[in-house]
Every structure is written in structure tokens, then in C-alpha cells.
Enzyme design. Structure first.
Site: not given
Ligand code: HEM
Ligand SMILES: [Cu+2]
Length: 550
Positions: A227, A231, A378-380, A441-442
Site C-alpha cells: 500500500h 504513496y 481503479h488503479f489505471h 481481473r488477471r
Molecule cells: C496503453 C495503456 C494501457 C493499457 C491499454 C492497459 C491495459 C491493461 C489491462 C487491460 C489490464 C488488465 C489485465 C487483466 O486484469 O487481466 C491491465 C492491468 C494492469 N495495468 Fe495497465 N494498461 C495501460 C497502461 C498502464 C499504466 C501506465 C500502468 C501503470 C503505470 C498500468 C498498470 C497496470 C497494472 C499494475 C495492472 C495489473 C497487473 C496485474 O494484475 O498483475 N497500466 N492494464
Molecule cells: Cu492499498
């Protein structure tokens, strides 16, 4: 003679920051490219067969997306940016440039060690690497080295501060340097959980020195860090919003002392809240989970202070530019400046991220959204926009300053910021809705036998939003590359530090002391985590064997 040539010479610090930014942006480039494939997969377009043999599965791509975006891009960017801000706001070189460069190389070495098994499909464990999923030892050792390198950044900042303090007794620490120090000190305390998990559990286990491990203890240690790490990402964005954006908006910071109060509250409250990620974990008592839920609402308070201050500062700037009315002033912000535009747009989406975050943190409502696509939405908004789009906005002045060349294209940068805003609004809204409809998710959702027909329209919006985001990202990288390589016009060389309406002289002396706040932070951690961690360490059997599921 340019300001950068004026004594003291801070060009070596500029080069160090440039080195960090290069690694950060390469990581982000690979990271968002994989995000694009995930978004298309959700919309029914499976391009993974085309990525063979480089990326072997959706989950290998997702592991890279998570690790590169939120662990690597953020950490390198923050280390480069805050060392730059500290040196500039003290008007003084870093304590020891040899140490600062050694730290950079250690962090980069750690990254390379992490990247080898990730790219080789030997660490497809997602960025949370929960056991019993087991990766190659190099993954854990590499990430640990990155964390150790961040501690050395803290050391550099602290020793630079002490040198400055010895020369400036009784003077209030300049706000940007103060905030940078708080960020790294907070992170150093917060990263101890991750370090303990790595050193005592994951590394010996992956090396075969111990036979078994334990999911619950590993998760508790992971979220002790997991968490407050948010920050660690957000505070550097807040530093820009408090100490630079007011000036970029043509105004002044609302209050210097209030800014210090909010950062000290983050120092105290960021860490003792991690159980809000473990509401559904058995083996942690309901009482302690509830306690962490309450503290999570407490740490929302300094974000509200930030929201108030930043909006007041923006309003101050807009009114100085002739803005009128209760909300009409907003239109008078300098919307032609891409750095400011990117950051104001990121703030708008962040407000929604904050509201959703309160739902996640609520003990009971969390059960509705837990592990669903809602959380991804949320985290996006938070790390994927408030942090990422703000960092992009910062580079719109920082990279030209470091390179000495003007930004290649202001229009391209403005388009980029708006496209990110629109793309993210579309993708994130769809993900929130999918989560409420129960989509996990995931998950490679196109391959899931339980895919529901009513998810389809929102899944298409994920694909559309993700494509817009990808276009935005490519415009960004093209602009950065052209600025670095092709641009010929000279750039401004001054850091846009803002003045405050109510300056540091109004801050009580207690706000410039460290010991009471550090003591308070440690006491909170001992209360919130002590009993549970002691019990887990004493009773955990360490008998879970490792698994490779990919
Ligand atoms: C082109 C821009 C982006 C697209 C299209 C995108 C798309 C996605 C999608 C569809 C997922 C869901 C995957 C799943 O749950 O199976 C995901 C997960 C995630 N994204 Fe992005 N994302 C983008 C940019 C970013 C950026 C800029 C960050 C952070 C700086 C980020 C951080 C994450 C994280 C931490 C996860 C979760 C990974 C996990 O569950 O292990 N994403 N993203
Ligand atoms: Cu938290």
C-alpha cells in the site's frame, strides 16, 4: 552563460537524472505496449500467437506489464526526478556524485537481473509474485537490488540535506527538498516488509535452501509495502502539483505550511493500512482488518488537503489571468501548455480514482469489487493516470531542460494529453462496470468458458479505450525521442518552482523536525502490524511447495 552554468554547476546532476529517465521511459514503452495487447484481447482480438516466441502467454505479458509499469518505470522516474528537485531546490550538488552514480548502476543491474527471467518466461508470477507461484531466483534477487538502490537514494538525499543544514542553520528546509526527503524516508520505512519477504522467504526458497513457504505471511509482508508504495508513486506527482504547477498556472501555492502538514501525515499514515488488501485472507483477525480500514480513511485526509490546496492554487493562477466566476475561472488556465494540461487532466481523473478507492477500502463494499476488473479500472485512474500522465507532463519541461533543446512539438504533446484522458476515461469506466458485473481481473478473458454475453459491450470499450491510450503513448515517445535527437531550438533552463501565498516562515518549527514524526510513524506501525506479524512468524509452518503454473 546560462543559468545551468551559474555556480554551483549542477550539470552532473542533470546527467544523472537523464540516465534515470532513459531507463524509466524504455520500461514504460515496453509496459504500455503489452497493455495494448491485453486491451485488444479483452475486445476479442487475440494477437498473442503473433508475439511468439518473444511473449509466450497472456500472463507473461501481464507480468511484464505490471512489473515494468508500476515497479520499474515509477522507481526510476522518481529516483531521477527527486534527486534533481532536491539538488535544484537546495541550489547545491548531491552529497557524493560517485555514490549517486553507483546507486544508479546498482538499480539498473537489479533491473537487468529481474528482466532476464521475466523475458525468459521463468518469472510469470505477476507483479505481486504471490507464493506458492515460484519464479527463478534472479527475479527476486534483481528486485531486491532495486529496493536496496532506493535506500541508497535515501542516503544521498539525507546526507545532502545534512550538508545543507550545516550551512543553513535555522532556515526552513525548502519545500520541494523537504517533500522529496519525506517521500524517500517514508518509502524506506515502507519497503522493509518487501525486503523481509525477499530475504527471509522468497530468495532462500527460490534457491532451494528451504523446502516450503507460506502464502499468508508472504502476502502480509508484501502488502506492508504494497500500500505505501502507492504513496511512493503519488507523492512525487503531488510534489509537482504543490511546488511547480501553481507557477505553471500563473499563480502561487496556496499555503506552504499546509503542504508540509499533508506530507508529514503521509509519513505517519501511509504504512499501517496494508490489511485493506487482505480483507478476504483467512488468518488475520477481523478486528485488525477493521483497524486498517479506519486508518485507510485517515490517510485519505492528507489527499483531501492536497486536493484543496492544488485547486486553490490553480484558481489563484487562473484569476490572475483574468478568470472569473465560481467555476468559470477553470477555462482561464493556460490550456495551451501541455505540461500543465497533462497534469490538470490527470488530477480530474484522479478525483474519480480517489472516490473508487474509498469503496475498495470499505470493509464490506470491498467484497463486491474484490479481485474484479473494477480494481483494474481503479488503479489505471490512480497510478496509470494521476501518476503516469503527471510524470509525462513533468517531462514536457524537464526533458527540454535537461537536453537544452525545446520540446519537439507542443501540439503533439497537447493531443497526447487529451487522448490519454479520453482513452483512460473510456477504458476505466468500462473496467469499473465489468467489475460490478462480476468479471474477474488477471484473466485472459477471451479464453474463459464463463464469459458472459452482457460483458461484451464493455469489453469492446476496453479495446477502444486501450487503443486510444496506445496511440497517445506512441505520440508521447515520438515527441520525447524527437526532442532529444532532432530538436534544435534552445529551451528554457529554469525550473518552474512556485512561490507560496503563505510562505515557509509561517510554518511552526515542529514541521521542520524529523524525530517526532518518525517516532509517531514507527509507533503506528508497531500497533497496527505488531501483534499479527508476531503471531504469523511464530506459528507459520512454511510447508507450501512451489508451483509453476504457466
Ligand atoms: C496503453 C495503456 C494501457 C493499457 C491499454 C492497459 C491495459 C491493461 C489491462 C487491460 C489490464 C488488465 C489485465 C487483466 O486484469 O487481466 C491491465 C492491468 C494492469 N495495468 Fe495497465 N494498461 C495501460 C497502461 C498502464 C499504466 C501506465 C500502468 C501503470 C503505470 C498500468 C498498470 C497496470 C497494472 C499494475 C495492472 C495489473 C497487473 C496485474 O494484475 O498483475 N497500466 N492494464
Ligand atoms: Cu492499498
Amino acid at each position: 552563460m546560462t543559468p545551468a552554468d551559474a555556480a554551483p554547476d549542477l550539470r552532473p546532476e542533470d546527467r544523472l537524472t537523464a540516465a534515470y529517465l532513459i531507463v524509466a521511459l524504455i520500461s514504460l514503452f515496453v509496459g504500455v505496449s503489452l497493455g495494448f495487447f491485453q486491451a485488444l484481447e479483452h475486445a476479442g482480438i487475440n494477437l498473442y500467437p503473433w508475439l511468439l516466441p518473444v511473449i509466450k502467454s497472456y500472463y507473461q505479458g501481464l507480468s511484464l506489464h505490471g512489473v515494468l509499469n508500476i515497479l520499474v518505470f515509477t522507481t526510476f522516474f522518481i529516483s531521477g526526478f527527486l534527486q534533481f528537485i532536491t539538488a535544484r531546490s537546495f541550489g547545491m550538488p548531491l552529497w557524493n556524485r560517485g555514490l549517486a552514480w553507483a546507486t544508479f548502476w546498482l538499480m539498473t543491474g537489479g533491473l537487468i537481473l529481474t528482466a532476464i527471467p521475466l523475458l525468459g518466461n521463468a518469472a510469470t508470477v505477476l507483479f505481486t509474485f504471490y507464493p506458492p507461484m515460484k519464479a527463478h531466483w534472479a527475479f527476486y534477487v534483481g528486485l531486491t537490488l532495486v529496493v536496496v538502490a532506493t535506500w541508497l537514494v535515501t542516503l544521498t538525499l539525507v546526507l545532502t540535506y545534512r550538508t545543507w543544514r550545516a550551512r543553513n542553520p535555522g532556515v526552513r528546509t525548502p519545500l520541494p527538498a523537504f517533500m522529496s526527503l519525506v517521500t524517500f524516508v517514508m518509502w524506506t520505512i515502507a519497503s522493509l516488509g518487501l525486503a523481509a519477504e525477499m530475504l527471509f522467504m522468497m530468495i532462500p526458497w527460490s534457491l532451494g535452501m528451504v523446502a516450503g513457504t507460506d502464502a499468508l505471511l508472504a502476502r502480509a509482508l508484501f502488502w506492508y509495502t504494497g500500500h505505501p508504495i502507492v504513496y511512493f508513486w503519488l507523492l512525487p506527482a503531488y510534489i509537482s502539483w504543490y511546488t511547480l504547477v501553481p507557477r505553471q498556472a500563473g499563480g502561487k501555492l496556496f499555503s506552504d505550511p499546509l503542504a508540509r502538514v499533508s506530507f508529514l501525515l503521509f509519513l505517519v499514515l501511509s504504512t499501517p493500512v496494508g490489511f485493506h488488501h487482505q480483507f478476504t485472507d483467512p488468518g488475520i483477525s477481523q478486528g485488525w482488518k477493521l483497524f486498517h480500514a479506519f486508518l485507510t480513511f485517515a490517510v485519505f485526509f492528507p489527499s483531501l488537503l492536497t486536493f484543496f490546496s492544488v485547486v486553490a492554487s490553480l484558481e489563484n493562477g487562473a484569476r490572475a489571468r483574468g478568470g472569473k466566476g465560481w467555476v468559470g475561472w477553470f477555462g482561464k488556465l493556460p490550456w495551451r501548455d501541455p505540461s500543465l494540461t497533462a497534469q490538470v487532466l490527470s488530477m480530474i481523473l484522479f478525483a474519480f480514482g480517489g472516490i473508487g478507492g474509498l469503496i475498495n477500502a470499505s470493509f464490506t463494499m470491498n467484497l463486491v469489487v474484490h479481485n474484479t476488473a473494477w480494481v483494474v479500472g481503479h488503479f489505471h485512474l490512480t497510478v496509470g493516470t494521476a501518476v503516469t500522465l503527471t510524470f509525462m507532463g513533468i517531462t514536457y519541461w524537464l526533458v527540454p531542460l535537461l537536453r537544452g533543446r525545446a520540446l519537439w512539438s507542443r501540439r503533439m504533446a497537447l493531443t497526447q494529453a487529451w487522448l490519454w484522458f479520453i482513452g483512460m476515461a473510456i477504458m476505466s469506466t468500462a473496467q469499473h462496470r465489468l467489475g460490478l458485473m462480476g468479471m474477474p481481473r488477471r484473466t485472459m478473458i477471451g479464453a474463459a468458458p464463463y464469459l458472459q454475453p452482457e460483458w461484451q459491450s464493455a469489453l469492446h470499450l476496453v479495446g477502444i479505450g486501450g487503443t486510444i491510450l496506445f496511440i497517445s503513448a506512441m505520440l508521447y515517445f515520438a515527441n520525447m525521442l524527437l526532442t532529444a535527437v532532432v530538436s534544435r531550438e534552445p529551451s528554457a533552463l529554469e525550473v518552474p518552482f512556485a512561490e507560496a501565498l503563505s510562505g515557509p516562515e509561517h510554518a511552526p518549527a515542529i514541521l521542520d523536525r524529523w524525530r517526532p514524526w518518525l517516532a509517531f510513524a514507527l509507533v503506528m506501525i508497531v500497533i497496527a502490524y505488531g501483534p499479527t506479524l508476531v503471531r504469523l512468524v511464530a506459528t507459520t509452518p512454511f510447508d507450501a511447495p512451489g508451483m509453476r503454473v504457466w
